[in-house]
Design an enzyme around this catalytic site. Sequence first.
Site, PDB file in Angstrom:
ATOM      1  N   ARG A  58       0.743  -1.180   0.012  1.00 48.48           N
ATOM      2  CA  ARG A  58       0.012  -0.075   0.093  1.00 48.48           C
ATOM      3  C   ARG A  58       0.692   1.229   0.030  1.00 48.48           C
ATOM      4  O   ARG A  58       0.541   2.286  -0.632  1.00 48.48           O
ATOM      5  CB  ARG A  58      -1.086   0.048   1.023  1.00 48.48           C
ATOM      6  CG  ARG A  58      -0.748   0.179   2.480  1.00 48.48           C
ATOM      7  CD  ARG A  58      -1.377  -0.581   3.271  1.00 48.48           C
ATOM      8  NE  ARG A  58      -0.891  -1.852   3.331  1.00 48.48           N
ATOM      9  CZ  ARG A  58      -1.682  -3.185   3.391  1.00 48.48           C
ATOM     10  NH1 ARG A  58      -2.844  -2.938   3.439  1.00 48.48           N
ATOM     11  NH2 ARG A  58      -1.072  -4.158   3.329  1.00 48.48           N
ATOM     12  N   THR A  59       2.017   1.135   0.654  1.00 44.34           N
ATOM     13  CA  THR A  59       2.712   2.513   0.765  1.00 44.34           C
ATOM     14  C   THR A  59       3.309   2.842  -0.767  1.00 44.34           C
ATOM     15  O   THR A  59       3.100   3.996  -1.205  1.00 44.34           O
ATOM     16  CB  THR A  59       3.886   2.391   1.759  1.00 44.34           C
ATOM     17  OG1 THR A  59       3.530   1.966   2.978  1.00 44.34           O
ATOM     18  CG2 THR A  59       4.756   3.752   1.955  1.00 44.34           C
ATOM     19  N   LYS A  86      24.651  -6.150  -7.575  1.00 41.26           N
ATOM     20  CA  LYS A  86      25.837  -6.364  -7.927  1.00 41.26           C
ATOM     21  C   LYS A  86      26.887  -5.837  -7.095  1.00 41.26           C
ATOM     22  O   LYS A  86      28.198  -5.307  -7.420  1.00 41.26           O
ATOM     23  CB  LYS A  86      25.677  -5.701  -9.384  1.00 41.26           C
ATOM     24  CG  LYS A  86      25.007  -6.385 -10.138  1.00 41.26           C
ATOM     25  CD  LYS A  86      25.282  -5.901 -11.451  1.00 41.26           C
ATOM     26  CE  LYS A  86      23.920  -6.498 -12.511  1.00 41.26           C
ATOM     27  NZ  LYS A  86      24.016  -5.564 -13.818  1.00 41.26           N
ATOM     28  N   ARG A 108      12.286   3.518   0.650  1.00 41.61           N
ATOM     29  CA  ARG A 108      11.963   2.856   1.799  1.00 41.61           C
ATOM     30  C   ARG A 108      13.307   1.848   2.025  1.00 41.61           C
ATOM     31  O   ARG A 108      13.625   1.465   1.174  1.00 41.61           O
ATOM     32  CB  ARG A 108      10.816   1.934   1.877  1.00 41.61           C
ATOM     33  CG  ARG A 108      10.795   0.627   2.754  1.00 41.61           C
ATOM     34  CD  ARG A 108       9.364  -0.060   2.604  1.00 41.61           C
ATOM     35  NE  ARG A 108       8.448   0.528   3.449  1.00 41.61           N
ATOM     36  CZ  ARG A 108       7.285   0.291   3.715  1.00 41.61           C
ATOM     37  NH1 ARG A 108       6.933  -1.047   3.412  1.00 41.61           N
ATOM     38  NH2 ARG A 108       6.294   0.825   3.973  1.00 41.61           N
ATOM     39  N   HIS A 136       8.082   6.120  10.090  1.00 36.55           N
ATOM     40  CA  HIS A 136       7.407   5.837   8.909  1.00 36.55           C
ATOM     41  C   HIS A 136       6.328   7.031   8.820  1.00 36.55           C
ATOM     42  O   HIS A 136       5.301   6.799   9.183  1.00 36.55           O
ATOM     43  CB  HIS A 136       6.640   4.470   9.064  1.00 36.55           C
ATOM     44  CG  HIS A 136       5.810   4.361   7.851  1.00 36.55           C
ATOM     45  ND1 HIS A 136       5.734   5.109   6.583  1.00 36.55           N
ATOM     46  CD2 HIS A 136       5.131   3.178   7.447  1.00 36.55           C
ATOM     47  CE1 HIS A 136       5.275   4.307   5.567  1.00 36.55           C
ATOM     48  NE2 HIS A 136       4.801   2.933   6.076  1.00 36.55           N
TER      49      HIS A 136
HETATM   50  C1  NCD Z   1       3.648  -0.852   7.923  1.00 38.71           C
HETATM   51  C2  NCD Z   1       5.223  -0.642   7.591  1.00 38.71           C
HETATM   52  O1  NCD Z   1       5.489  -0.992   6.512  1.00 38.71           O
HETATM   53  O2  NCD Z   1       5.974  -0.236   8.285  1.00 38.71           O
HETATM   54  N1  NCD Z   1       2.953  -1.051   6.719  1.00 38.71           N
HETATM   55  C3  NCD Z   1       2.615   0.216   5.902  1.00 38.71           C
HETATM   56  O3  NCD Z   1       3.209   0.766   5.610  1.00 38.71           O
HETATM   57  N2  NCD Z   1       1.307   0.153   5.969  1.00 38.71           N
HETATM   58  C4  NCD Z   1       3.294  -1.659   8.850  1.00 38.71           C
HETATM   59  C5  NCD Z   1       3.741  -3.141   8.950  1.00 38.71           C
HETATM   60  O4  NCD Z   1       4.544  -3.547   8.131  1.00 38.71           O
HETATM   61  O5  NCD Z   1       3.089  -3.942   9.593  1.00 38.71           O
END
Ligand code: NCD
Length: 309
Positions: A58-59, A86, A108, A136
């Site tokens: 989703r992110t 690599k 990320r 986050h």
């Molecule tokens: C979270 C994450 O990636 O930190 N998910 C997200 O971004 N919606 C929470 C998780 O992974 O549990």
Amino acid sequence: MPLSTKHLLGIKDITPGDIDLIFKTADNFKQILNRPIKKVPSLRDVTITNVFFENSTRTKISFELAEKRLSADVVNFSSSSSSVKKGETLIDTVNNILAMKVDMVVMRHPAPGACQFLSEHIPAAIINAGDGTHEHPTQALLDAYSIREKLGDVKGKKIVIVGDILHSRVALSNIFCLIKLGAKVRVCGPPTLIPKYIHHLGVEVSYNLRESLEWCDIANMLRIQLERQDDRYFPSLREYSLQYGLTMEILNSLKKEIVVMHPGPINRGVEISSEVADSEQAIILNQVENGVAVRMAVLYLLAGKKLEE
Ligand code: NCD
């Protein structure tokens, strides 16, 4: 007033005024997202790359949609199919992307501090989409925005964050954000999954789910981050679920109706039952919907900051 920052690395570094500005900007974008034509030209000629070194559903989709709805040019990069395999360093990888005239980087990464590190070495606006167990920030912003939407305000509301607080960047960013906005925050979970000195951040600590649910207006249920655990923190998922899982039976036995949140991905039957996740009290899909508007606001405001220079 513009944002006080050039990057969004964590909620720890931004001010309550920044959060307020992001929310007000997101209100406008949310209106646009409900129109038949959901696209605006705000970020035309801005190129954004989404650099993901960790899995995401989703992110990643949410950022990509936010960028496209602002008419930015979008390039996606995922480490599994890149030259990182690599032996290339993070700075080299990102500098190569920037050489192709990219303006903003959404990243990320599994290492806490990776976005901070990048921001010190690279001349682009960096947005942290999750750095290991650290922060986050856009998740916390969309969570607080969803609370504001549901209950009118965040100030004075009582929020309990339940689950694997130790390994959760969602928990840490939520704590910073909610406290900055004047909420009362409590964390709840097994003692082994709650950091020892977390009360120094201004949160209450409880090991009792029922008592915390009686106390709160909102419960944010977190997933157990099994992929980040190199030790056994509780005997079994079944036992965890019996003590800390949210079921309809517990919800219905409370004296008041509380709001239920979850950042996803949900592990149905572990931290939350299917019935609760799909119930009227859960605002989980509203959170996802708000994520796009909030990320549009962050991208728009940071791009404006960059253009000012
Ligand atoms: C979270 C994450 O990636 O930190 N998910 C997200 O971004 N919606 C929470 C998780 O992974 O549990």
